[in-house]
Design a protein around this motif. Structure first.
Motif, PDB file in Angstrom:
ATOM      1  N   SER A  10       9.712 -27.950  59.062  1.00  0.00           N
ATOM      2  CA  SER A  10       9.973 -28.463  57.621  1.00  0.00           C
ATOM      3  C   SER A  10       9.183 -29.676  57.139  1.00  0.00           C
ATOM      4  O   SER A  10       9.023 -29.770  55.724  1.00  0.00           O
ATOM      5  N   SER A  11       9.018 -30.463  57.822  1.00  0.00           N
ATOM      6  CA  SER A  11       8.469 -31.752  57.551  1.00  0.00           C
ATOM      7  C   SER A  11       6.970 -31.394  57.110  1.00  0.00           C
ATOM      8  O   SER A  11       6.323 -32.390  56.032  1.00  0.00           O
ATOM      9  N   ILE A  12       6.163 -30.231  57.514  1.00  0.00           N
ATOM     10  CA  ILE A  12       4.986 -29.798  56.817  1.00  0.00           C
ATOM     11  C   ILE A  12       5.190 -28.980  55.597  1.00  0.00           C
ATOM     12  O   ILE A  12       4.412 -29.371  54.621  1.00  0.00           O
ATOM     13  N   ALA A  13       6.103 -28.036  55.725  1.00  0.00           N
ATOM     14  CA  ALA A  13       6.264 -27.175  54.426  1.00  0.00           C
ATOM     15  C   ALA A  13       6.824 -28.123  53.415  1.00  0.00           C
ATOM     16  O   ALA A  13       6.515 -27.585  52.244  1.00  0.00           O
ATOM     17  N   LEU A  97      -4.203 -23.641  66.795  1.00  0.00           N
ATOM     18  CA  LEU A  97      -3.044 -23.634  66.070  1.00  0.00           C
ATOM     19  C   LEU A  97      -2.398 -24.655  66.678  1.00  0.00           C
ATOM     20  O   LEU A  97      -1.788 -25.707  65.812  1.00  0.00           O
ATOM     21  N   LEU A  98      -2.256 -25.252  67.862  1.00  0.00           N
ATOM     22  CA  LEU A  98      -1.516 -26.635  68.328  1.00  0.00           C
ATOM     23  C   LEU A  98      -2.199 -27.494  68.015  1.00  0.00           C
ATOM     24  O   LEU A  98      -1.702 -28.517  67.491  1.00  0.00           O
ATOM     25  N   GLU A  99      -3.431 -27.531  67.743  1.00  0.00           N
ATOM     26  CA  GLU A  99      -4.350 -28.704  67.310  1.00  0.00           C
ATOM     27  C   GLU A  99      -3.925 -28.850  65.884  1.00  0.00           C
ATOM     28  O   GLU A  99      -3.861 -30.418  65.317  1.00  0.00           O
ATOM     29  N   ALA A 100      -3.983 -27.772  65.061  1.00  0.00           N
ATOM     30  CA  ALA A 100      -3.713 -27.861  63.590  1.00  0.00           C
ATOM     31  C   ALA A 100      -2.433 -28.500  63.350  1.00  0.00           C
ATOM     32  O   ALA A 100      -2.102 -29.164  62.542  1.00  0.00           O
ATOM     33  N   VAL A 101      -1.558 -28.057  64.086  1.00  0.00           N
ATOM     34  CA  VAL A 101       0.066 -28.410  63.746  1.00  0.00           C
ATOM     35  C   VAL A 101       0.174 -29.822  64.103  1.00  0.00           C
ATOM     36  O   VAL A 101       0.614 -30.809  63.459  1.00  0.00           O
ATOM     37  N   GLN A 102      -0.384 -30.447  65.337  1.00  0.00           N
ATOM     38  CA  GLN A 102      -0.475 -31.747  65.645  1.00  0.00           C
ATOM     39  C   GLN A 102      -1.032 -32.687  64.732  1.00  0.00           C
ATOM     40  O   GLN A 102      -0.509 -33.780  64.297  1.00  0.00           O
ATOM     41  N   GLY A 103      -2.317 -31.987  64.117  1.00  0.00           N
ATOM     42  CA  GLY A 103      -3.106 -32.735  63.194  1.00  0.00           C
ATOM     43  C   GLY A 103      -2.331 -32.906  61.806  1.00  0.00           C
ATOM     44  O   GLY A 103      -2.955 -33.714  61.074  1.00  0.00           O
ATOM     45  N   SER A 104      -1.458 -32.225  61.463  1.00  0.00           N
ATOM     46  CA  SER A 104      -0.603 -32.272  60.522  1.00  0.00           C
ATOM     47  C   SER A 104       0.366 -33.553  60.332  1.00  0.00           C
ATOM     48  O   SER A 104       1.130 -33.715  59.444  1.00  0.00           O
ATOM     49  N   PHE A 105       0.543 -34.062  61.388  1.00  0.00           N
ATOM     50  CA  PHE A 105       1.676 -35.155  61.740  1.00  0.00           C
ATOM     51  C   PHE A 105       0.745 -36.463  62.040  1.00  0.00           C
ATOM     52  O   PHE A 105      -0.200 -36.379  62.294  1.00  0.00           O
ATOM     53  N   THR A 106       1.339 -37.669  61.689  1.00  0.00           N
ATOM     54  CA  THR A 106       0.836 -38.807  62.089  1.00  0.00           C
ATOM     55  C   THR A 106       0.995 -39.005  63.761  1.00  0.00           C
ATOM     56  O   THR A 106       2.032 -38.280  64.082  1.00  0.00           O
ATOM     57  N   ALA A 108       2.417 -41.517  65.434  1.00  0.00           N
ATOM     58  CA  ALA A 108       3.744 -42.000  65.511  1.00  0.00           C
ATOM     59  C   ALA A 108       4.769 -40.907  65.528  1.00  0.00           C
ATOM     60  O   ALA A 108       5.778 -41.030  66.307  1.00  0.00           O
ATOM     61  N   ILE A 109       4.563 -39.883  64.741  1.00  0.00           N
ATOM     62  CA  ILE A 109       5.743 -38.834  64.720  1.00  0.00           C
ATOM     63  C   ILE A 109       5.541 -38.089  65.789  1.00  0.00           C
ATOM     64  O   ILE A 109       6.394 -37.411  66.399  1.00  0.00           O
ATOM     65  N   TRP A 110       4.431 -37.686  66.179  1.00  0.00           N
ATOM     66  CA  TRP A 110       4.092 -36.451  67.275  1.00  0.00           C
ATOM     67  C   TRP A 110       4.772 -36.986  68.528  1.00  0.00           C
ATOM     68  O   TRP A 110       4.341 -38.018  68.992  1.00  0.00           O
ATOM     69  N   THR A 111       5.318 -36.222  69.411  1.00  0.00           N
ATOM     70  CA  THR A 111       6.067 -36.663  70.605  1.00  0.00           C
ATOM     71  C   THR A 111       5.506 -35.669  71.741  1.00  0.00           C
ATOM     72  O   THR A 111       5.255 -34.435  71.348  1.00  0.00           O
ATOM     73  N   PRO A 112       5.770 -36.111  73.116  1.00  0.00           N
ATOM     74  CA  PRO A 112       5.368 -35.079  74.129  1.00  0.00           C
ATOM     75  C   PRO A 112       6.445 -34.000  73.955  1.00  0.00           C
ATOM     76  O   PRO A 112       5.960 -32.680  74.295  1.00  0.00           O
ATOM     77  N   SER A 113       7.731 -34.024  73.560  1.00  0.00           N
ATOM     78  CA  SER A 113       8.484 -32.957  73.324  1.00  0.00           C
ATOM     79  C   SER A 113       8.278 -31.946  72.494  1.00  0.00           C
ATOM     80  O   SER A 113       8.254 -30.965  72.474  1.00  0.00           O
ATOM     81  N   LEU A 114       7.615 -32.171  71.521  1.00  0.00           N
ATOM     82  CA  LEU A 114       7.088 -31.536  70.290  1.00  0.00           C
ATOM     83  C   LEU A 114       5.792 -30.719  70.929  1.00  0.00           C
ATOM     84  O   LEU A 114       5.664 -29.306  70.679  1.00  0.00           O
ATOM     85  N   THR A 115       5.106 -31.487  71.536  1.00  0.00           N
ATOM     86  CA  THR A 115       3.798 -30.578  72.322  1.00  0.00           C
ATOM     87  C   THR A 115       4.400 -29.517  73.127  1.00  0.00           C
ATOM     88  O   THR A 115       3.972 -28.397  73.065  1.00  0.00           O
ATOM     89  N   THR A 116       5.438 -29.866  73.959  1.00  0.00           N
ATOM     90  CA  THR A 116       6.101 -28.677  74.738  1.00  0.00           C
ATOM     91  C   THR A 116       6.711 -27.572  73.964  1.00  0.00           C
ATOM     92  O   THR A 116       6.274 -26.411  74.082  1.00  0.00           O
ATOM     93  N   ALA A 117       7.297 -28.014  73.134  1.00  0.00           N
ATOM     94  CA  ALA A 117       8.015 -27.106  72.222  1.00  0.00           C
ATOM     95  C   ALA A 117       7.065 -26.116  71.563  1.00  0.00           C
ATOM     96  O   ALA A 117       7.351 -24.835  71.349  1.00  0.00           O
ATOM     97  N   TRP A 118       6.021 -26.675  70.655  1.00  0.00           N
ATOM     98  CA  TRP A 118       5.259 -25.983  70.087  1.00  0.00           C
ATOM     99  C   TRP A 118       4.028 -25.020  70.864  1.00  0.00           C
ATOM    100  O   TRP A 118       3.930 -24.101  70.604  1.00  0.00           O
ATOM    101  N   THR A 119       3.676 -25.590  72.056  1.00  0.00           N
ATOM    102  CA  THR A 119       3.123 -24.706  72.968  1.00  0.00           C
ATOM    103  C   THR A 119       3.804 -23.878  73.457  1.00  0.00           C
ATOM    104  O   THR A 119       3.136 -22.597  73.670  1.00  0.00           O
ATOM    105  N   GLU A 120       5.010 -23.855  73.971  1.00  0.00           N
ATOM    106  CA  GLU A 120       5.844 -22.460  74.349  1.00  0.00           C
ATOM    107  C   GLU A 120       5.879 -21.782  73.194  1.00  0.00           C
ATOM    108  O   GLU A 120       5.833 -20.508  73.581  1.00  0.00           O
ATOM    109  N   PHE A 121       6.017 -22.150  71.987  1.00  0.00           N
ATOM    110  CA  PHE A 121       6.250 -21.073  70.755  1.00  0.00           C
ATOM    111  C   PHE A 121       5.138 -20.611  70.583  1.00  0.00           C
ATOM    112  O   PHE A 121       4.993 -19.231  70.433  1.00  0.00           O
TER     113      PHE A 121
END
Length: 383
Positions: A10-13, A97-106, A108-121
């Protein structure tokens, strides 16, 4: 995991250029790492980027409905076979796709838990697509010959084709289409008639101003042209076992998948009641209303309600406005969503909406404001 994915997406959209940035980063990363992949894609990516984002949005929005999401991803995987996509491409796409999602955040906002969630998704999404593609024994594409091209309006054509072999699509589904005038530029079109053993299929095409493909379909298509069709997609269908009657709302060529369904239903003895609202800006935009009236006359379960925003046609359209047969609903004025919502809540119906993205958005909003639950409303994510 779902809440993390939705919040981050949502923060991207909701960012002004967030969707464009995400898809641009995705394609840039993919082509930088694998320049040979570029030939799989059309020369211009202006249409493809929004579709990638819309597909992601649909999956994330519906993660609570596993059956619906998995069915959509399986269809998408089968459809991607037309590009010649294989396991290597899916693996590369996952990293990009993971690189693009991560690159859409600063950072400071991106966290290891988001990496795990997006990788699994992403892994789940692409694995589902790859598995469905590998297990499908139907052709990746079907050839078809144009047998009729009818210019119904200056900017609208009805194209009828015969496929080399029957395509097992369901009434209400859409297919990706490639025309000889625009190679490698696939567009999604809804079938306007049910599938049949003769391989006959019909598409309703409206010319989009500034578009790459629709002007060629409307202006340049000739009888004898060879089109290429991809695997069926979409989930619009009437659930005959739900016990619910049906509300269908279509605008412009968006009536095509609804038309195919009522035609198929007309072949059966027993059907739920269907209210079909057919909308357009001008009366002439209800270009196929007489066909729908004829179906309604012999099928009392079907009520057709014409709707136009303007009461009269533009000055350059000189044909008379058709009048409904005696006993059928007269034309109402207004935007389709607003007109339908004026009847009150449709919470007792299964609901389908089909038209342009803006029409779908405003119609869904109007229905919600009128008391109709969102979970009852269906529309296709890519068409």
């Amino acid at each position: 995991m779902i809440s993390r994915l939705r919040a981050s997406f949502s923060s991207i959209a909701l960012t002004e250029r967030g969707p464009t940035r995400l898809t641009t980063l995705f394609f840039s990363s993919l082509f930088a790492e694998h320049p040979d992949f570029r030939v799989l894609f059309p020369p211009a990516l202006d249409k493809l980027g929004p579709r990638v984002f819309q597909a992601l949005k649909f999956v994330i929005d519906n993660l609570d409905d596993e059956e619906r999401v998995m069915g959509f991803l399986a269809q998408l995987g089968r459809d991607h076979r037309k590009y010649g996509v294989d396991e290597r491409h899916y693996s590369a796409a996952a990293g990009s796709l993971l690189e693009a999602v991560q690159g859409s955040f600063t950072q400071a906002i991106w966290t290891p838990s988001l990496t795990t969630a997006w990788t699994e998704f992403i892994d789940l999404m692409l694995d589902t697509m790859a598995t469905a593609a590998a297990e499908d024994d139907l052709p990746a594409t079907w050839g078809a010959t144009v047998v009729d091209h009818e210019r119904r309006l200056d900017d609208l054509a009805i194209v009828r084709l015969e496929t080399d072999s029957p395509i097992p699509y369901g009434a209400g589904q859409y297919l990706s289409v490639q025309v000889p005038q625009r190679p490698r530029m696939w567009r999604y079109l809804s079938a306007a008639i049910p599938s049949n053993p003769a391989g006959q299929i019909e598409f309703h095409v409206r010319r989009v101003s500034g578009g790459w493909v629709s002007p060629a379909m409307v202006n340049e298509t000739q009888v004898g042209d060879r089109w290429l069709l991809g695997s069926p997609l979409g989930g619009l269908q009437v659930d005959r076992d739900s016990g619910r009657d049906v509300l269908m709302i279509g605008s412009g060529t968006g009536i095509a998948p609804l038309r195919a369904q009522v035609m198929e239903m007309a072949m059966r003895a027993h059907n739920p009641r269907v209210h079909l609202f057919v909308g357009g800006k001008y009366p002439c935009d209800l270009y196929d209303i007489e066909t729908l009236w004829q179906i309604s006359l012999s099928n009392p379960w079907l009520t057709v309600v014409p709707v136009s925003e303007e009461d009269e046609n533009p000055w350059w359209h000189t044909a008379p406005v058709p009048e409904p047969p005696p006993g059928l609903h007269r034309r109402l004025l207004g935007k389709p969503g607003r007109v339908v919502a004026e009847f009150g809540s449709w919470a007792d119906r299964q609901i389908q909406v089909s038209g342009s993205p803006s029409m779908i958005k405003t119609t869904v909003y109007a229905l919600q404001r009128g008391g109709t639950p969102l979970n009852l409303i269906r529309h296709d994510p890519l068409i």
